[in-house]
Design an enzyme around this catalytic site. Structure first.
Site, PDB file in Angstrom:
ATOM      1  CB  SER A 190      29.321  17.631  89.748  1.00  0.00           C
ATOM      2  OG  SER A 190      29.553  18.927  89.239  1.00  0.00           O
TER       3      SER A 190
ATOM      4  CB  THR B 164      39.767  27.920  94.855  1.00  0.00           C
ATOM      5  OG1 THR B 164      38.842  27.580  93.824  1.00  0.00           O
ATOM      6  CG2 THR B 164      39.759  29.421  95.057  1.00  0.00           C
TER       7      THR B 164
ATOM      8  CG  ASP C  42      24.820  20.210 104.019  1.00  0.00           C
ATOM      9  OD1 ASP C  42      24.580  20.132 102.800  1.00  0.00           O
ATOM     10  OD2 ASP C  42      24.657  19.263 104.811  1.00  0.00           O
TER      11      ASP C  42
ATOM     12  CG  HIS D 193      12.109  50.658  77.331  1.00  0.00           C
ATOM     13  ND1 HIS D 193      13.132  49.742  77.334  1.00  0.00           N
ATOM     14  CD2 HIS D 193      12.216  51.357  76.167  1.00  0.00           C
ATOM     15  CE1 HIS D 193      13.842  49.883  76.223  1.00  0.00           C
ATOM     16  NE2 HIS D 193      13.316  50.864  75.501  1.00  0.00           N
TER      17      HIS D 193
ATOM     18  CB  ILE E 198      20.221  45.717  78.693  1.00  0.00           C
ATOM     19  CG1 ILE E 198      19.109  44.668  78.594  1.00  0.00           C
ATOM     20  CG2 ILE E 198      19.626  47.109  78.894  1.00  0.00           C
ATOM     21  CD1 ILE E 198      18.322  44.471  79.874  1.00  0.00           C
TER      22      ILE E 198
ATOM     23  CD  GLU F 204      32.195  24.633  97.272  1.00  0.00           C
ATOM     24  OE1 GLU F 204      31.676  24.315  98.348  1.00  0.00           O
ATOM     25  OE2 GLU F 204      33.345  24.300  96.976  1.00  0.00           O
TER      26      GLU F 204
ATOM     27  CB  THR G  22      27.097  21.627  87.851  1.00  0.00           C
ATOM     28  OG1 THR G  22      26.446  20.351  87.970  1.00  0.00           O
ATOM     29  CG2 THR G  22      28.567  21.411  87.566  1.00  0.00           C
TER      30      THR G  22
ATOM     31  CD  GLN H   5      23.700  21.092  84.624  1.00  0.00           C
ATOM     32  OE1 GLN H   5      24.637  21.364  85.378  1.00  0.00           O
ATOM     33  NE2 GLN H   5      23.439  21.803  83.540  1.00  0.00           N
TER      34      GLN H   5
ATOM     35  NE  ARG I 284      20.419  11.764  94.161  1.00  0.00           N
ATOM     36  CZ  ARG I 284      21.728  11.854  93.961  1.00  0.00           C
ATOM     37  NH1 ARG I 284      22.482  12.538  94.826  1.00  0.00           N
ATOM     38  NH2 ARG I 284      22.295  11.276  92.925  1.00  0.00           N
TER      39      ARG I 284
END
Length: 396
Positions: free
Chosen positions: A135, A161, A247, A289, A347, A373, A375, A377, A385
């Site tokens: 990244s 890709t 962006d 539920h 579920i 694009e 991660t 983090q 920032r």
């Protein structure tokens, strides 16, 4: 300028066109190409031609509308709507549509008018990540050396890709390793260029219908006119030009997560209601539920993801700085879709884990949307920032 969350009528055709493709083209072949990794989905060829034709008309209508309106609903908003609807059908197939590559978004974000015209009909992949980094885009080591009126590119890119299918690739390379991130530029390189080779295709957890390639550049020569943006190295500006690509593309990835999330929500709702549990928005969640309570929580997160995505795309259309907002949309949507699809598998029990249904596939597909694009983090770091007013040197 104020944002109106009611979508303009002029974009209804974009939504309807993508929805029909997702339902009638993508869904019927989704499992087929999940199980036939690296096989090219020939069913997408006609869709690519239609998208290519529509793109030209869309540009003309955007210019006409921009001249009349105080606020612009243009290419970025159209892209996120398109990505949302198509990803409801299949994320991997959405990434495989000819002439709709991530590199095309990079060209749209950074290219000058002449380049926009020259590259209008290309299908461009995007090559950023290298074996030495993930990244941290500033760590690019692929080089581009000016030789006369050409750049000579050397390096290796991974996780590209559409790398074996696209006819061009947008490559991030450094003009001078000693200068750092300010010297990083992007180049449009034809895949037919001597010295450009696809070394291998990756086997993946999800989005198997999309090819993911390793591409090598060995003394690959490309015209100097194919450098996107300015060739000047501005240390004060850093590499804001190439980063502007993110962006534009991060809200698109967020929209992909929203589309996939909607598919999982619809299936989860069906499972819950068929089990006899009503989803009642007028009753306290604690009085319902536990599966219903989880559904309502997930749905609210999903709605928030979409609102953030709309904001980031609208800001881009209206030339407002949206780096923080783009990262917010990507971070929220990426985290939400992985949570949502994994909860749906949980579920859904046997239906969620079986290949008879699509839930397990959607859970596998969703993970990449929280990774590529930038991660989770990295997005949180960018947001921090911007909020705190810190530079990349101050906050790592």
């Amino acid at each position: 300028m104020a944002i109106n969350l009611e979508l303009p009528e002029k974009l209804n055709s974009t939504v309807e066109r993508a929805r029909l493709a997702a339902e009638h083209i993508f869904r019927p072949i989704s499992r087929k190409y999940d199980q036939a990794e690296h096989e090219y989905p020939v069913e997408l060829d006609e869709l690519g031609k239609i998208a290519k034709q529509a793109r030209g008309g869309d540009k003309d209508s955007d210019k006409a509308a921009a001249a009349k309106e105080d606020t612009v609903n243009g290419a970025n908003l159209r892209s996120v709507l398109n990505a949302r609807e198509l990803s409801w059908g299949d994320v991997g197939l959405m990434l495989s549509i000819p002439y709709q590559g991530l590199g095309n978004a990079a060209i749209a974000a950074v290219a000058n008018e002449e380049q926009l015209e020259r590259f209008a009909d290309v299908w461009a992949a995007m090559a950023i990540t290298e074996p030495g980094f993930g990244s941290d885009s500033a760590a690019v080591s692929t080089t581009a050396v000016l030789d006369g009126d050409e750049y000579v590119i050397n390096g290796e890119k991974i996780f590209v890709t559409a790398g074996s299918r696209a006819d061009h690739v947008v490559v991030w390379a450094t003009l001078d390793k000693n200068v750092g991130r300010a010297a990083i530029k992007s180049f449009v390189v034809p895949m037919s260029t001597d010295g450009v080779t696809v070394a291998r295709l990756e086997h993946k957890l999800g989005i198997r219908s999309s090819d993911t390639a390793v591409v090598r550049f060995e003394n690959a020569r490309v015209s100097a006119d194919n450098l996107l943006g300015t060739p000047e190295i501005n240390v004060k500006k850093g590499f804001g030009g190439v980063m502007q690509t993110f962006d534009n593309t991060r809200p698109v990835v967020a929209a992909m997560a929203v589309g996939l999330g909607r598919a999982a929500l619809e299936e989860l709702r069906r499972i819950i209601e068929e089990a006899g549990h009503e989803i009642d928005y007028d009753r306290p969640v604690a009085a319902q539920h536990s599966a219903v309570a989880e559904f309502i929580r997930l749905e609210s997160d999903w709605e928030a993801s979409w609102m953030l995505t709309l904001r980031a795309a609208w800001m881009a259309d209206n030339k407002q700085p949206n780096s923080a907002e783009a990262s917010m949309s990507k971070a929220k949507a990426g985290r939400t879709v992985t949570d949502l699809t994994n909860k749906a598998v949980e579920i859904g029990a046997t239906a969620g884990f079986s290949e008879k249904e699509m839930l397990e596939k959607w859970a596998r597909d969703s993970k990449i949307l929280d990774i590529f694009e930038g991660t989770q983090q990295i997005q949180q770091l960018i947001i921090a920032r911007r909020v705190l007013g810190k530079s990349s040197a101050d906050l790592r």
